[in-house]
Design a protein around this motif. Structure first.
Motif, PDB file in Angstrom:
ATOM      1  N   GLY A 180      23.482  -6.893 126.664  1.00 38.96           N
ATOM      2  CA  GLY A 180      22.038  -7.049 126.572  1.00 38.96           C
ATOM      3  C   GLY A 180      21.239  -6.310 127.618  1.00 38.96           C
ATOM      4  N   ASP A 181      21.831  -6.047 128.773  1.00 39.49           N
ATOM      5  CA  ASP A 181      21.103  -5.343 129.827  1.00 39.49           C
ATOM      6  C   ASP A 181      21.354  -3.842 129.826  1.00 39.49           C
ATOM      7  OD1 ASP A 181      23.760  -5.598 130.635  1.00 39.49           O
ATOM      8  OD2 ASP A 181      23.267  -6.002 132.733  1.00 39.49           O
ATOM      9  N   ALA A 182      22.191  -3.359 128.933  1.00 38.46           N
ATOM     10  CA  ALA A 182      22.538  -1.933 128.886  1.00 38.46           C
ATOM     11  C   ALA A 182      21.523  -1.154 128.058  1.00 38.46           C
ATOM     12  CB  ALA A 182      23.937  -1.761 128.301  1.00 38.46           C
ATOM     13  N   LYS A 183      21.297   0.074 128.457  1.00 35.89           N
ATOM     14  CA  LYS A 183      20.411   0.988 127.738  1.00 35.89           C
ATOM     15  C   LYS A 183      21.215   2.230 127.355  1.00 35.89           C
ATOM     16  CE  LYS A 183      16.693  -1.393 128.893  1.00 35.89           C
ATOM     17  NZ  LYS A 183      16.371  -2.500 128.053  1.00 35.89           N
ATOM     18  N   ILE A 184      20.919   2.802 126.210  1.00 39.67           N
ATOM     19  CA  ILE A 184      21.606   4.026 125.803  1.00 39.67           C
ATOM     20  C   ILE A 184      21.270   5.147 126.783  1.00 39.67           C
ATOM     21  CG2 ILE A 184      21.727   5.842 124.022  1.00 39.67           C
ATOM     22  CD1 ILE A 184      23.244   3.321 123.237  1.00 39.67           C
ATOM     23  N   ASP A 185      22.286   5.818 127.260  1.00 41.11           N
ATOM     24  CA  ASP A 185      22.140   6.978 128.132  1.00 41.11           C
ATOM     25  C   ASP A 185      22.252   8.204 127.230  1.00 41.11           C
ATOM     26  OD1 ASP A 185      23.077   9.282 129.707  1.00 41.11           O
ATOM     27  OD2 ASP A 185      23.223   7.856 131.371  1.00 41.11           O
ATOM     28  N   ASN A 186      21.161   8.925 127.070  1.00 39.44           N
ATOM     29  CA  ASN A 186      21.140  10.047 126.126  1.00 39.44           C
ATOM     30  C   ASN A 186      22.185  11.115 126.435  1.00 39.44           C
ATOM     31  OD1 ASN A 186      19.126   9.148 124.299  1.00 39.44           O
ATOM     32  ND2 ASN A 186      17.568   9.605 125.836  1.00 39.44           N
ATOM     33  N   ALA A 187      22.415  11.391 127.707  1.00 32.55           N
ATOM     34  CA  ALA A 187      23.416  12.412 128.068  1.00 32.55           C
ATOM     35  C   ALA A 187      24.828  11.936 127.694  1.00 32.55           C
ATOM     36  CB  ALA A 187      23.331  12.727 129.557  1.00 32.55           C
ATOM     37  N   LYS A 188      25.131  10.680 127.964  1.00 32.35           N
ATOM     38  CA  LYS A 188      26.451  10.144 127.604  1.00 32.35           C
ATOM     39  C   LYS A 188      26.624  10.098 126.086  1.00 32.35           C
ATOM     40  CE  LYS A 188      27.406   7.058 131.516  1.00 32.35           C
ATOM     41  NZ  LYS A 188      27.647   5.634 131.854  1.00 32.35           N
ATOM     42  N   TYR A 189      25.558   9.717 125.384  1.00 29.60           N
ATOM     43  CA  TYR A 189      25.623   9.666 123.922  1.00 29.60           C
ATOM     44  C   TYR A 189      25.908  11.057 123.361  1.00 29.60           C
ATOM     45  CZ  TYR A 189      24.384   8.610 119.077  1.00 29.60           C
ATOM     46  OH  TYR A 189      24.416   8.454 117.708  1.00 29.60           O
ATOM     47  N   LYS A 190      25.187  12.051 123.868  1.00 30.60           N
ATOM     48  CA  LYS A 190      25.374  13.420 123.372  1.00 30.60           C
ATOM     49  C   LYS A 190      26.780  13.926 123.692  1.00 30.60           C
ATOM     50  CE  LYS A 190      23.133  17.823 122.851  1.00 30.60           C
ATOM     51  NZ  LYS A 190      21.938  18.613 123.061  1.00 30.60           N
ATOM     52  N   ALA A 191      27.296  13.569 124.855  1.00 28.18           N
ATOM     53  CA  ALA A 191      28.659  13.974 125.214  1.00 28.18           C
ATOM     54  C   ALA A 191      29.687  13.325 124.280  1.00 28.18           C
ATOM     55  CB  ALA A 191      28.950  13.607 126.667  1.00 28.18           C
ATOM     56  N   ALA A 192      29.442  12.088 123.892  1.00 27.14           N
ATOM     57  CA  ALA A 192      30.386  11.363 123.028  1.00 27.14           C
ATOM     58  C   ALA A 192      30.312  11.804 121.571  1.00 27.14           C
ATOM     59  CB  ALA A 192      30.131   9.863 123.120  1.00 27.14           C
ATOM     60  N   PHE A 193      29.092  12.113 121.085  1.00 25.51           N
ATOM     61  CA  PHE A 193      28.908  12.367 119.653  1.00 25.51           C
ATOM     62  C   PHE A 193      28.407  13.776 119.313  1.00 25.51           C
ATOM     63  CE2 PHE A 193      28.468   7.710 120.067  1.00 25.51           C
ATOM     64  CZ  PHE A 193      29.517   7.338 119.247  1.00 25.51           C
ATOM     65  N   SER A 194      28.228  14.618 120.293  1.00 32.17           N
ATOM     66  CA  SER A 194      27.803  16.012 120.099  1.00 32.17           C
ATOM     67  C   SER A 194      26.445  16.149 119.417  1.00 32.17           C
ATOM     68  CB  SER A 194      28.854  16.807 119.310  1.00 32.17           C
ATOM     69  OG  SER A 194      30.083  16.785 119.988  1.00 32.17           O
ATOM     70  N   GLU A 195      25.600  15.161 119.571  1.00 35.62           N
ATOM     71  CA  GLU A 195      24.216  15.246 119.113  1.00 35.62           C
ATOM     72  C   GLU A 195      23.414  14.179 119.840  1.00 35.62           C
ATOM     73  OE1 GLU A 195      23.368  13.508 114.956  1.00 35.62           O
ATOM     74  OE2 GLU A 195      25.444  14.163 114.814  1.00 35.62           O
ATOM     75  N   ARG A 196      22.097  14.338 119.794  1.00 35.97           N
ATOM     76  CA  ARG A 196      21.254  13.385 120.518  1.00 35.97           C
ATOM     77  C   ARG A 196      21.173  12.057 119.760  1.00 35.97           C
ATOM     78  NH1 ARG A 196      15.928  12.588 119.393  1.00 35.97           N
ATOM     79  NH2 ARG A 196      15.088  13.686 117.593  1.00 35.97           N
ATOM     80  N   ALA A 197      20.887  11.012 120.499  1.00 40.12           N
ATOM     81  CA  ALA A 197      20.769   9.679 119.917  1.00 40.12           C
ATOM     82  C   ALA A 197      19.509   9.595 119.058  1.00 40.12           C
ATOM     83  CB  ALA A 197      20.716   8.630 121.023  1.00 40.12           C
TER      84      ALA A 197
END
Length: 158
Positions: A64-81
């Protein structure tokens, strides 16, 4: 009805009676924490994302206290959140906004669990509507979500 689908899902494991129903809304992390009398970070929120390249929808379950980190998301999925629009969520995922959960989702929706959850013995995901939840251990969450993998795409929780 979404909540009924989740109840049916948990019935096959003898866990339907673990679903807690509230007389107040649990549609947000803050409201769910209030309804459950627990810390907000123990709410397992389920976020819905559209992946354009792969042409699919994914759910990320995070603390509940976590926020999506756009850089980590892009690194994991090869596109922006890119989150689903509110009006897209129920038709695509199978649950309404405020009740999105990683159980009894529509076919083709992939589920990922974020590392932010691993610090807890148990967490509280929603169960298909905006006034219910279930307490699950992390092992149970893994077992009942049919998740694809653990990922690290959040910030502000460590």
């Amino acid at each position: 009805m979404s909540a009924e689908a989740v109840k049916t899902f948990f019935s096959q494991y003898g866990l339907a009676d673990k679903i807690q129903e509230f007389s107040i809304s649990s549609a947000t992390v803050a409201l769910a924490a209030q309804a459950l009398h627990c810390a907000p970070e123990r709410i397992a929120k389920t976020l819905s994302f559209k992946q354009k390249k792969a042409q699919k929808t994914i759910l990320i379950v995070a603390a509940g206290d976590a926020k999506i980190d756009n850089a980590k998301y892009k690194a994991a999925f090869s596109e922006r959140a890119l989150m689903l629009k509110p009006e897209e969520v129920e038709p695509i995922v199978g649950h309404p906004v405020g009740g999105v959960c990683p159980f009894a989702v529509n076919a083709g929706v992939e589920i990922y669990l974020d590392e932010s959850l691993k610090r807890f013995e148990s967490v509280y995901p929603a169960c298909g509507n905006s006034n219910n939840a279930i307490e699950l251990t992390i092992t149970e969450l893994e077992k009942y979500t049919s998740f694809k993998q653990w990922i690290d795409v959040c910030k502000n929780w460590a």
